[in-house]
Design an enzyme around this catalytic site. Structure first.
Site, mmCIF file in Angstrom:
data_model
loop_
_atom_site.group_PDB
_atom_site.id
_atom_site.type_symbol
_atom_site.label_atom_id
_atom_site.label_comp_id
_atom_site.label_asym_id
_atom_site.label_seq_id
_atom_site.Cartn_x
_atom_site.Cartn_y
_atom_site.Cartn_z
ATOM 1 N N GLU A 1 -5.055 3.665 6.520
ATOM 2 C CA GLU A 1 -4.350 3.142 5.283
ATOM 3 C C GLU A 1 -5.144 4.311 3.993
ATOM 4 O O GLU A 1 -5.212 5.517 3.766
ATOM 5 C CB GLU A 1 -5.480 2.108 5.136
ATOM 6 C CG GLU A 1 -4.222 1.750 3.590
ATOM 7 C CD GLU A 1 -5.785 1.335 2.183
ATOM 8 O OE1 GLU A 1 -6.024 2.222 1.649
ATOM 9 O OE2 GLU A 1 -6.352 -0.197 2.926
ATOM 10 N N SER B 1 -10.827 -0.730 3.417
ATOM 11 C CA SER B 1 -9.860 -0.831 4.412
ATOM 12 C C SER B 1 -9.983 0.314 5.472
ATOM 13 O O SER B 1 -9.097 1.297 4.611
ATOM 14 C CB SER B 1 -8.844 -2.033 4.224
ATOM 15 O OG SER B 1 -9.239 -3.166 4.037
ATOM 16 N N ARG C 1 0.701 -1.491 0.649
ATOM 17 C CA ARG C 1 -0.289 0.200 0.365
ATOM 18 C C ARG C 1 0.914 1.136 -0.216
ATOM 19 O O ARG C 1 0.742 2.382 0.460
ATOM 20 C CB ARG C 1 -1.268 -0.383 1.367
ATOM 21 C CG ARG C 1 -1.700 -1.445 1.368
ATOM 22 C CD ARG C 1 -2.725 -0.659 0.064
ATOM 23 N NE ARG C 1 -4.043 -2.102 0.489
ATOM 24 C CZ ARG C 1 -3.889 -3.298 0.231
ATOM 25 N NH1 ARG C 1 -3.165 -3.551 -0.902
ATOM 26 N NH2 ARG C 1 -5.184 -3.627 -0.178
HETATM 27 N N1 EPU Z 1 -10.425 -10.963 9.995
HETATM 28 C C1 EPU Z 1 -10.936 -11.217 11.437
HETATM 29 N N2 EPU Z 1 -12.314 -10.202 11.551
HETATM 30 C C2 EPU Z 1 -12.669 -9.300 10.868
HETATM 31 C C3 EPU Z 1 -11.844 -9.033 9.500
HETATM 32 C C4 EPU Z 1 -10.997 -10.128 9.122
HETATM 33 O O1 EPU Z 1 -11.126 -12.438 11.562
HETATM 34 O O2 EPU Z 1 -12.958 -8.447 10.825
HETATM 35 C C5 EPU Z 1 -9.874 -12.261 9.789
HETATM 36 C C6 EPU Z 1 -10.271 -12.958 8.064
HETATM 37 O O3 EPU Z 1 -10.816 -14.255 9.027
HETATM 38 C C7 EPU Z 1 -9.260 -13.669 7.859
HETATM 39 C C8 EPU Z 1 -8.585 -12.025 8.033
HETATM 40 O O4 EPU Z 1 -8.616 -11.380 9.444
HETATM 41 O O5 EPU Z 1 -7.795 -14.523 8.407
HETATM 42 C C9 EPU Z 1 -8.076 -11.618 7.202
HETATM 43 O O6 EPU Z 1 -9.267 -10.987 6.614
HETATM 44 P P1 EPU Z 1 -9.454 -10.629 5.034
HETATM 45 O O7 EPU Z 1 -8.954 -11.727 3.841
HETATM 46 O O8 EPU Z 1 -10.581 -9.859 5.352
HETATM 47 O O9 EPU Z 1 -8.932 -9.592 3.977
HETATM 48 P P2 EPU Z 1 -7.326 -8.165 5.483
HETATM 49 O O10 EPU Z 1 -6.488 -8.680 5.009
HETATM 50 O O11 EPU Z 1 -8.634 -7.845 5.722
HETATM 51 C C10 EPU Z 1 -6.782 -7.888 2.891
HETATM 52 C C11 EPU Z 1 -6.885 -6.353 1.693
HETATM 53 C C12 EPU Z 1 -8.193 -5.945 1.461
HETATM 54 C C13 EPU Z 1 -8.272 -6.577 0.751
HETATM 55 C C14 EPU Z 1 -8.211 -8.371 1.526
HETATM 56 C C15 EPU Z 1 -7.723 -9.618 0.245
HETATM 57 C C16 EPU Z 1 -5.509 -4.377 3.346
HETATM 58 C C17 EPU Z 1 -5.300 -3.360 4.249
HETATM 59 N N3 EPU Z 1 -7.127 -4.391 3.291
HETATM 60 O O12 EPU Z 1 -8.382 -7.518 3.843
HETATM 61 O O13 EPU Z 1 -8.016 -4.814 0.097
HETATM 62 O O14 EPU Z 1 -9.407 -7.101 -0.148
HETATM 63 O O15 EPU Z 1 -7.066 -8.373 1.806
HETATM 64 O O16 EPU Z 1 -6.960 -9.198 -0.623
HETATM 65 O O17 EPU Z 1 -3.732 -4.920 3.306
HETATM 66 C C18 EPU Z 1 -8.250 -1.819 0.857
HETATM 67 O O18 EPU Z 1 -7.680 -2.307 1.130
HETATM 68 O O19 EPU Z 1 -9.238 -1.086 0.488
HETATM 69 C C19 EPU Z 1 -8.848 -3.246 0.921
HETATM 70 C C20 EPU Z 1 -10.318 -3.932 1.041
#
Ligand code: EPU
Length: 339
Positions: free
Chosen positions: A334, A238, A164
């Site tokens: 972010e 995010s 990012r």
């Molecule tokens: N999780 C939780 N609780 C929550 C949310 C997530 O326990 O409320 C856990 C999920 O179960 C999973 C882990 O956290 O094990 C990661 O969650 P997720 O796969 O939803 O991805 P993220 O790391 O929260 C990132 C990006 C998103 C992108 C997703 C999918 C960042 C800041 N965010 O989110 O990007 O869509 O991966 O690749 O890196 C964005 O940047 O706006 C965005 C949506």
């Protein structure tokens, strides 16, 4: 002749749906419009806000400077054997570009389906999802240098991409305006299915030999299920970055919270899931005034209607404080905070 408007509401130019005004507003439809605009020295001196899809910012108060809405359109491609070169104007909607490519069998962007925002904004924070980042398909971009009026081409190395991150957010912040981006795609898919629920979802659909269209559909389905649609519930995806800490910092935290979600991030570093940390603090799905976190993804802050930018910002500070108190980890925002 460029039209500079005054006191324009930005409510339709930010996906959080925050209603603030810009003192001055201009729409840019061609790269040359930027040269014309900045010939007038008053626009060099005033504070500027470049808006693409408005999907990664939180406007705290009226913007007293010049808001520049990038609306340069056009997508072109050229095929050379298996390689595909695609060029798109900064004002194209990111997902329209993904669809253009997926429909024609140009592989590489399918995991980036349905990310909100514009093509011109995509390199700024090196957008990413489901195991793929912009830098994996990026070839170069063309940008207007405000101080000189020249156009400069940035190669991938010039952009200094990180998680990012890019030079456009750090050392060159505010100096350039991206007008078009070139991508390097392929007619031979190299599918990336490892991340998240992609494989499970393909299995549910009985797809054993997926095409890039299948992957794009599945990624879109997962996103729609997890993330709020900005056209009905204001949000900017995010709100925080996933924090990256050292393994030494991580060890005692993991001892206290053995089920903490973590990913190796190379070089003695560990990436934590900010959504998980926030959920553990009890914030998931909480409604606080007109704001709150999304019920299916605690990393996304939402505007339930009529929230001010300040209200969302204050709420985000509360989250930062409670994650710090519980885990000793400092969340970084972010989204760009404007005002
Ligand atoms: N999780 C939780 N609780 C929550 C949310 C997530 O326990 O409320 C856990 C999920 O179960 C999973 C882990 O956290 O094990 C990661 O969650 P997720 O796969 O939803 O991805 P993220 O790391 O929260 C990132 C990006 C998103 C992108 C997703 C999918 C960042 C800041 N965010 O989110 O990007 O869509 O991966 O690749 O890196 C964005 O940047 O706006 C965005 C949506």
């Amino acid at each position: 002749m460029l039209q500079i408007q005054q006191n324009v509401s930005l409510i339709n130019f930010n996906t959080f749906g925050v209603d603030v005004n810009a003192r001055y507003f201009v729409e840019i439809n061609h790269p040359e419009d930027l040269a014309e605009l900045f010939m007038d020295p008053q626009w060099q001196q005033i504070e500027r806000l470049v808006i693409g899809g408005g999907s990664n910012m939180l406007l705290i108060k009226d913007f007293e400077g010049l808001a520049i809405h990038m609306n340069i359109r056009g997508i072109e491609h050229r095929i050379n054997h298996q390689e595909v070169f695609v060029e798109a104007g900064a004002g194209e909607v990111w997902n329209d570009l993904v669809n253009y490519c997926v429909q024609r069998g140009f592989a590489g962007m399918e995991n980036l389906s349905l990310i909100p925002g514009s093509v011109g904004a995509s390199p700024i924070q090196n957008i990413g999802a489901y195991g793929v980042e912009l830098k994996d398909v990026f070839s170069s971009c063309k940008a207007f240098e405000i101080a000189t009026g020249n156009f400069r081409t940035f190669s991938k190395v010039d952009c200094g991409f990180g998680y990012r991150e890019s030079v456009f957010k750090s050392e060159l912040a505010g100096q350039y305006i991206i007008v078009s981006v070139k991508f390097d795609l392929s007619l031979t898919p190299n599918l990336n299915l490892k991340y998240g629920a992609i494989e499970q979802e393909l299995e549910v659909r009985g797809i054993t030999n997926p095409t890039i269209k299948d992957v794009s559909r599945v990624v879109s389905h997962i996103r729609v299920a997890k993330l709020p649609d900005p056209s009905t519930i204001g949000n900017a995806g995010s709100f925080f970055k996933n924090p990256v800490i050292t393994t030494a910092q991580f060890a005692p935290i993991q001892q206290q919270h053995p089920d903490i979600i973590n990913y190796p991030a190379g070089d003695g570093l560990v990436k934590l899931a900010a959504g998980w940390l926030i959920e553990q603090c009890g914030w998931k799905g909480k409604v606080v005034g007109n704001t709150g976190t999304w019920k299916n993804q605690a990393l996304v802050l939402v505007n339930h209607g009529g929230a001010t930018g300040q209200e969302v910002y204050n709420f985000s500070s509360q989250i930062i404080d409670s994650v710090y108190t519980k885990f000793g980890v400092n969340l970084q925002r972010e989204v760009n905070i404007i005002g």
